[in-house]
Write a protein that holds these residues in place. Structure first.
Motif, PDB file in Angstrom:
ATOM      1  N   VAL A 156      15.872 -12.496  -3.958  1.00 58.37           N
ATOM      2  CA  VAL A 156      15.200 -11.932  -5.121  1.00 58.37           C
ATOM      3  C   VAL A 156      15.431 -10.423  -5.179  1.00 58.37           C
ATOM      4  N   LEU A 157      15.359  -9.775  -4.017  1.00 62.09           N
ATOM      5  CA  LEU A 157      15.577  -8.328  -3.965  1.00 62.09           C
ATOM      6  C   LEU A 157      17.035  -7.990  -4.243  1.00 62.09           C
ATOM      7  N   ARG A 158      17.967  -8.758  -3.689  1.00 58.58           N
ATOM      8  CA  ARG A 158      19.387  -8.507  -3.978  1.00 58.58           C
ATOM      9  C   ARG A 158      19.651  -8.598  -5.479  1.00 58.58           C
ATOM     10  N   THR A 159      19.106  -9.663  -6.098  1.00 59.47           N
ATOM     11  CA  THR A 159      19.304  -9.839  -7.538  1.00 59.47           C
ATOM     12  C   THR A 159      18.687  -8.689  -8.322  1.00 59.47           C
ATOM     13  N   ALA A 160      17.496  -8.273  -7.913  1.00 60.34           N
ATOM     14  CA  ALA A 160      16.820  -7.171  -8.610  1.00 60.34           C
ATOM     15  C   ALA A 160      17.618  -5.884  -8.493  1.00 60.34           C
ATOM     16  N   MET A 161      18.204  -5.619  -7.325  1.00 57.42           N
ATOM     17  CA  MET A 161      19.018  -4.419  -7.165  1.00 57.42           C
ATOM     18  C   MET A 161      20.244  -4.475  -8.067  1.00 57.42           C
ATOM     19  N   VAL A 189       3.086  -7.800   1.618  1.00 58.72           N
ATOM     20  CA  VAL A 189       4.270  -7.398   0.858  1.00 58.72           C
ATOM     21  C   VAL A 189       4.222  -8.053  -0.519  1.00 58.72           C
ATOM     22  N   PRO A 190       5.040  -7.597  -1.474  1.00 55.36           N
ATOM     23  CA  PRO A 190       5.022  -8.206  -2.806  1.00 55.36           C
ATOM     24  C   PRO A 190       5.280  -9.710  -2.747  1.00 55.36           C
ATOM     25  N   GLU A 191       4.564 -10.453  -3.573  1.00 55.83           N
ATOM     26  CA  GLU A 191       4.682 -11.908  -3.560  1.00 55.83           C
ATOM     27  C   GLU A 191       6.104 -12.379  -3.792  1.00 55.83           C
ATOM     28  N   ALA A 192       6.857 -11.635  -4.585  1.00 56.42           N
ATOM     29  CA  ALA A 192       8.227 -12.054  -4.916  1.00 56.42           C
ATOM     30  C   ALA A 192       9.144 -12.064  -3.702  1.00 56.42           C
ATOM     31  N   VAL A 193       8.793 -11.289  -2.658  1.00 54.10           N
ATOM     32  CA  VAL A 193       9.608 -11.230  -1.435  1.00 54.10           C
ATOM     33  C   VAL A 193       8.707 -11.487  -0.226  1.00 54.10           C
ATOM     34  N   SER A 194       7.864 -12.494  -0.316  1.00 57.35           N
ATOM     35  CA  SER A 194       6.817 -12.718   0.681  1.00 57.35           C
ATOM     36  C   SER A 194       7.333 -13.124   2.052  1.00 57.35           C
ATOM     37  N   ASP A 195       8.569 -13.611   2.149  1.00 51.41           N
ATOM     38  CA  ASP A 195       9.161 -13.925   3.452  1.00 51.41           C
ATOM     39  C   ASP A 195      10.672 -13.793   3.334  1.00 51.41           C
ATOM     40  N   SER A 227       0.819  -1.218   0.000  1.00 52.90           N
ATOM     41  CA  SER A 227       0.000   0.000   0.000  1.00 52.90           C
ATOM     42  C   SER A 227       0.848   1.261   0.000  1.00 52.90           C
ATOM     43  N   PHE A 228       2.091   1.156   0.467  1.00 50.52           N
ATOM     44  CA  PHE A 228       2.984   2.307   0.516  1.00 50.52           C
ATOM     45  C   PHE A 228       3.964   2.321  -0.656  1.00 50.52           C
ATOM     46  N   LEU A 229       3.898   1.286  -1.507  1.00 47.26           N
ATOM     47  CA  LEU A 229       4.764   1.177  -2.678  1.00 47.26           C
ATOM     48  C   LEU A 229       4.049   1.556  -3.967  1.00 47.26           C
ATOM     49  N   ARG A 230       2.811   1.086  -4.083  1.00 48.50           N
ATOM     50  CA  ARG A 230       2.086   1.205  -5.349  1.00 48.50           C
ATOM     51  C   ARG A 230       1.619   2.635  -5.604  1.00 48.50           C
ATOM     52  N   GLU A 231       1.641   3.049  -6.860  1.00 40.70           N
ATOM     53  CA  GLU A 231       1.136   4.376  -7.215  1.00 40.70           C
ATOM     54  C   GLU A 231      -0.336   4.533  -6.873  1.00 40.70           C
ATOM     55  N   ASP A 232      -1.091   3.404  -6.910  1.00 38.88           N
ATOM     56  CA  ASP A 232      -2.530   3.464  -6.625  1.00 38.88           C
ATOM     57  C   ASP A 232      -2.862   3.188  -5.164  1.00 38.88           C
ATOM     58  N   GLY A 233      -1.856   2.943  -4.322  1.00 40.68           N
ATOM     59  CA  GLY A 233      -2.074   2.770  -2.896  1.00 40.68           C
ATOM     60  C   GLY A 233      -2.852   1.531  -2.501  1.00 40.68           C
ATOM     61  N   ARG A 234      -3.041   0.591  -3.398  1.00 34.92           N
ATOM     62  CA  ARG A 234      -3.894  -0.565  -3.106  1.00 34.92           C
ATOM     63  C   ARG A 234      -3.115  -1.684  -2.423  1.00 34.92           C
ATOM     64  N   LYS A 235      -3.828  -2.425  -1.601  1.00 31.06           N
ATOM     65  CA  LYS A 235      -3.232  -3.511  -0.818  1.00 31.06           C
ATOM     66  C   LYS A 235      -3.353  -4.810  -1.616  1.00 31.06           C
ATOM     67  N   ILE A 236      -2.487  -4.932  -2.624  1.00 35.22           N
ATOM     68  CA  ILE A 236      -2.527  -6.063  -3.542  1.00 35.22           C
ATOM     69  C   ILE A 236      -1.142  -6.706  -3.577  1.00 35.22           C
ATOM     70  N   ALA A 237      -1.066  -7.977  -3.180  1.00 36.14           N
ATOM     71  CA  ALA A 237       0.233  -8.652  -3.105  1.00 36.14           C
ATOM     72  C   ALA A 237       0.881  -8.820  -4.473  1.00 36.14           C
ATOM     73  N   ASP A 238       0.088  -8.850  -5.517  1.00 31.55           N
ATOM     74  CA  ASP A 238       0.621  -8.963  -6.875  1.00 31.55           C
ATOM     75  C   ASP A 238       1.169  -7.598  -7.303  1.00 31.55           C
ATOM     76  N   THR A 239       2.251  -7.238  -6.660  1.00 34.37           N
ATOM     77  CA  THR A 239       2.907  -5.939  -6.877  1.00 34.37           C
ATOM     78  C   THR A 239       4.320  -6.194  -7.379  1.00 34.37           C
ATOM     79  N   PRO A 240       4.711  -5.593  -8.489  1.00 29.19           N
ATOM     80  CA  PRO A 240       6.039  -5.888  -9.048  1.00 29.19           C
ATOM     81  C   PRO A 240       7.169  -5.356  -8.175  1.00 29.19           C
ATOM     82  N   ILE A 241       8.257  -6.076  -8.181  1.00 32.71           N
ATOM     83  CA  ILE A 241       9.417  -5.658  -7.393  1.00 32.71           C
ATOM     84  C   ILE A 241       9.995  -4.340  -7.909  1.00 32.71           C
ATOM     85  N   GLU A 242       9.653  -4.003  -9.153  1.00 31.67           N
ATOM     86  CA  GLU A 242      10.100  -2.718  -9.705  1.00 31.67           C
ATOM     87  C   GLU A 242       9.578  -1.546  -8.885  1.00 31.67           C
TER      88      GLU A 242
END
Length: 354
Positions: A321-326, A309-315, A265-280
């Protein structure tokens, strides 16, 4: 199994609250064999999670069912009213229960409660999860601040004066989108005394959840770096919980720090609480934070076990995944190491008393 590098030292998690809700000490065996949440020892080893700030937080008794809140925060806009304040005796009861869990985990060798950066480094080098005793919302602190000194002696080294509800010390922001963080009055007189005493003791003040007026009060009073352990950029996601560029600039000027919150909700431009949120979306916020704060003042503040949190980094097992993305985004090894843990340790060196 080798532990991924660099190790992650994280700005915020709600593991203690979840274990307390699941039965307290009877739930600790789950830390060893695996649990349903985001953090346990097997997942930590897989993902290279070396510890962080472990929050004691008091749930609101009248909280709406999670399903209802989730539905509201999936709407194009929302403004969820602040929960009512928590009485001191209830706050203390819950805090004692969660703090006792943290100390019991230390006794069992599941983690090590750390009171200095030297202790954090030693724990991480030994492969033991390093934990900072943190209070999220000062409901258990009396206005005379006697409890603060007692908790400091027990290991408390970080405190947020408020969660998203008022305390005798100040006022939090509601979960609202789109919204400014400028919601309500600033610190109370007791809140100003709290800032001064935390500075004297070397307890870090966490400005996440504090409203904008309270933020500027702390900025005027505090002699220590300004820190928001789990907050994002309001310029990219206009949520009440996020920090404006003016706030980020003040944090930079104080040589403070911000931990990237994974909450969608604090990442997405639309503020929605949706786990299908890209790591971008996480990378966009990191870019913005680095642009305002510099490479030495940005870390991670996952909010694991306390947020969607985004599904790609769910725990924590998926932190790789985040290290690789960075890395694929163009961040070099040195910058990734700073974001993962180096900047937090440097910040605490600047903040804590010897």
């Amino acid at each position: 199994m080798s532990v991924p590098a660099p190790i992650v030292f994280d700005g915020h998690n709600d593991l203690l609250t979840r274990l307390w809700q699941a039965g307290g000490t009877t739930a600790l065996d789950q830390m060893v064999i695996g649990r349903a949440g985001a953090i346990d020892l097997p997942r930590a080893k897989t993902g290279g999670f070396g510890g962080g700030f472990f929050a004691c937080w008091v749930p609101s008794p009248e909280d709406q069912p999670l399903e209802e809140l989730h539905a509201l925060m999936c709407q194009p806009s929302y403004d969820i009213p602040l929960p009512v304040p928590i009485a001191w005796d209830e706050g203390m009861r819950v805090l004692i229960g969660q703090a006792a869990l943290l100390l019991e985990m230390d006794r069992r060798g599941l983690l090590r409660v750390c009171r200095s950066t030297a202790e954090i480094r030693a724990a991480m080098e030994a492969g033991v999860m390093a934990a900072i005793f943190h209070v999220e919302g000062a409901e258990a602190i009396d206005t005379d601040l006697d409890a603060l000194d007692l908790l400091y002696a027990a290991g408390l080294r970080s405190i947020g004066p408020v969660w998203s509800r008022s305390t005798p010390f100040g006022h939090g922001v509601p979960f609202a989108f789109p919204s400014s963080p400028d919601r309500g009055p600033g610190l109370t007189e007791a809140g100003k005394r709290l800032v001064t005493r935390c500075n004297e003791l070397g307890i870090m003040l966490d400005l996440s959840h504090l409203n904008e007026a309270g933020f500027w009060d702390v900025a005027k009073l505090s002699t220590k770096p300004l820190v928001a352990t789990h907050s994002n950029a309001h310029a990219l996601c206009p949520h009440s919980r996020n920090l404006t560029d003016a706030q980020l600039d003040a944090i930079a000027e104080s040589d403070g720090m911000v931990g990237l919150n994974f909450a969608v909700s604090f990442l997405r431009e639309d503020g929605r609480k949706i786990a299908d949120t890209p790591i971008e979306d996480m990378l966009r916020h990191l870019d913005h934070l680095i642009g305002r704060l510099g490479e030495d003042r940005v870390g991670l503040g996952s909010d694991y076990d306390g947020a969607v949190v985004p599904e790609a980094v769910s725990d924590v097992s998926k932190l790789g995944v985040l290290r690789t993305a960075m890395a694929e985004h163009g961040y070099g090894e040195a910058l990734i190491a700073k974001i993962c843990h180096g900047n937090w340790l440097a910040l605490l060196d600047r903040t804590w008393s010897d």
